[in-house]
Design an enzyme around this catalytic site. Structure first.
Site, PDB file in Angstrom:
ATOM      1  CE1 TYR A 112      47.418  39.417  36.389  1.00  0.00           C
ATOM      2  CE2 TYR A 112      49.332  40.554  37.278  1.00  0.00           C
ATOM      3  CZ  TYR A 112      48.090  40.588  36.656  1.00  0.00           C
ATOM      4  OH  TYR A 112      47.521  41.797  36.304  1.00  0.00           O
TER       5      TYR A 112
ATOM      6  CD  GLU B 236      41.984  38.420  41.666  1.00  0.00           C
ATOM      7  OE1 GLU B 236      42.428  37.836  40.660  1.00  0.00           O
ATOM      8  OE2 GLU B 236      41.175  39.375  41.595  1.00  0.00           O
TER       9      GLU B 236
ATOM     10  CG  HIS C  32      43.400  42.505  38.170  1.00  0.00           C
ATOM     11  ND1 HIS C  32      43.510  41.320  37.480  1.00  0.00           N
ATOM     12  CD2 HIS C  32      42.733  42.207  39.311  1.00  0.00           C
ATOM     13  CE1 HIS C  32      42.946  40.342  38.200  1.00  0.00           C
ATOM     14  NE2 HIS C  32      42.467  40.854  39.315  1.00  0.00           N
TER      15      HIS C  32
ATOM     16  CG  ASN D 203      45.480  45.053  30.317  1.00  0.00           C
ATOM     17  OD1 ASN D 203      46.057  45.292  31.378  1.00  0.00           O
ATOM     18  ND2 ASN D 203      45.002  43.855  30.015  1.00  0.00           N
TER      19      ASN D 203
ATOM     20  CE  LYS E 232      46.589  44.754  34.828  1.00  0.00           C
ATOM     21  NZ  LYS E 232      46.696  43.934  33.612  1.00  0.00           N
TER      22      LYS E 232
ATOM     23  NE  ARG F 211      42.077  45.567  30.828  1.00  0.00           N
ATOM     24  CZ  ARG F 211      41.913  44.322  31.261  1.00  0.00           C
ATOM     25  NH1 ARG F 211      41.034  43.527  30.662  1.00  0.00           N
ATOM     26  NH2 ARG F 211      42.614  43.867  32.279  1.00  0.00           N
TER      27      ARG F 211
ATOM     28  NE  ARG G 118      36.903  40.018  33.633  1.00  0.00           N
ATOM     29  CZ  ARG G 118      38.122  39.555  33.375  1.00  0.00           C
ATOM     30  NH1 ARG G 118      39.153  39.873  34.165  1.00  0.00           N
ATOM     31  NH2 ARG G 118      38.346  38.803  32.335  1.00  0.00           N
TER      32      ARG G 118
HETATM   33  P1  DAT Z   1      42.404  39.957  32.269  1.00  0.00           P
HETATM   34  O1  DAT Z   1      43.345  40.955  32.911  1.00  0.00           O
HETATM   35  O2  DAT Z   1      41.497  40.624  31.266  1.00  0.00           O
HETATM   36  O3  DAT Z   1      41.675  39.127  33.287  1.00  0.00           O
HETATM   37  P2  DAT Z   1      44.068  37.611  31.801  1.00  0.00           P
HETATM   38  O4  DAT Z   1      43.707  37.178  33.185  1.00  0.00           O
HETATM   39  O5  DAT Z   1      43.874  36.639  30.694  1.00  0.00           O
HETATM   40  O6  DAT Z   1      43.301  38.967  31.408  1.00  0.00           O
HETATM   41  O7  DAT Z   1      45.597  38.047  31.775  1.00  0.00           O
HETATM   42  C1  DAT Z   1      46.149  38.776  32.857  1.00  0.00           C
HETATM   43  C2  DAT Z   1      47.004  39.869  32.308  1.00  0.00           C
HETATM   44  O8  DAT Z   1      48.121  39.307  31.625  1.00  0.00           O
HETATM   45  C3  DAT Z   1      46.319  40.754  31.271  1.00  0.00           C
HETATM   46  O9  DAT Z   1      45.594  41.818  31.869  1.00  0.00           O
HETATM   47  C4  DAT Z   1      47.466  41.258  30.470  1.00  0.00           C
HETATM   48  C5  DAT Z   1      48.451  40.099  30.490  1.00  0.00           C
HETATM   49  N1  DAT Z   1      48.309  39.251  29.312  1.00  0.00           N
HETATM   50  C6  DAT Z   1      47.312  38.397  29.028  1.00  0.00           C
HETATM   51  N2  DAT Z   1      47.493  37.778  27.848  1.00  0.00           N
HETATM   52  C7  DAT Z   1      48.657  38.266  27.368  1.00  0.00           C
HETATM   53  C8  DAT Z   1      49.418  38.047  26.185  1.00  0.00           C
HETATM   54  N3  DAT Z   1      49.017  37.171  25.259  1.00  0.00           N
HETATM   55  N4  DAT Z   1      50.565  38.750  26.028  1.00  0.00           N
HETATM   56  C9  DAT Z   1      50.982  39.621  26.954  1.00  0.00           C
HETATM   57  N5  DAT Z   1      50.321  39.880  28.106  1.00  0.00           N
HETATM   58  C10 DAT Z   1      49.179  39.211  28.298  1.00  0.00           C
HETATM   59 MG    MG Z   2      42.357  37.713  34.636  1.00  0.00          MG
END
Ligand code: DAT
Ligand code: MG
Length: 149
Positions: free
Chosen positions: A49, A126, A115, A112, A9, A102, A85
């Site tokens: 997303y 994706e 992805h 973080n 990212k 991370r 992951r």
């Molecule tokens: P991951 O990237 O671990 O698959 P995710 O798919 O739940 O996590 O969310 C996608 C991204 O969105 C994540 O990398 C960071 C952001 N994100 C997730 N939950 C969040 C939150 N509560 N507040 C802010 N950003 C968030």
């Molecule tokens: Mg995700």
């Protein structure tokens, strides 16, 4: 062979962590089959997303991903989706285990670093979203016999 979509990212790029992240996947033994450094169009970020479209953080997330270039990659190997992951660590870097990307390099959920696809079917969606077929180069690493029994 299984493939996963991995993206460094904007924060990972800006912080000079491209080499560090790539090295972790390389030294684990996975095979790089696609890679591009790119600015992310807003519609691509929104499609990527899409599952989070109704979440309160969606707008900020799309703003962030489109704010500065990313490195989009496809990595290949047995079990690469779940393993990536684990290499990446929990979504919130503060609770991600040390030793994960991370956990080692991040502090806050909105920064973080990386992805990784969360399931094989997600990875297929994706990869098709981010890469054209001719941007992927399948190859047989000569090390394969030393990585796989
Ligand atoms: P991951 O990237 O671990 O698959 P995710 O798919 O739940 O996590 O969310 C996608 C991204 O969105 C994540 O990398 C960071 C952001 N994100 C997730 N939950 C969040 C939150 N509560 N507040 C802010 N950003 C968030
Ligand atoms: Mg995700």
């Amino acid at each position: 062979m299984e493939r996963s979509f991995i993206m460094i990212k904007p924060d990972g790029v800006q912080r000079g962590l491209i080499g560090e992240v790539v090295q972790r996947f390389e030294t684990k033994g996975f095979t790089l089959v696609g890679m591009k450094f790119m600015a992310v169009p807003r519609d691509l970020a929104e499609q990527h997303y899409d599952v989070h479209r109704d979440k309160p953080f969606f707008g900020g997330l799309v703003d962030f991903i489109t704010s500065s270039p990313v490195v989009a990659m496809v990595w290949e190997g047995d079990g690469v989706v779940a393993s990536a992951r684990k290499l990446i660590g929990a979504t919130n870097p503060l609770t991600a285990e040390p030793g994960t990307i991370r956990g080692d390099f991040g502090i806050t959920i909105g920064r973080n670093l990386i992805h990784g696809s969360d399931a094989v079917e997600t990875a297929q969606r994706e990869i098709a979203l981010w890469f054209k077929d001719d941007e992927l180069a399948g190859w047989e690493p000569s090390l394969k016999g030393w990585l796989y029994e």
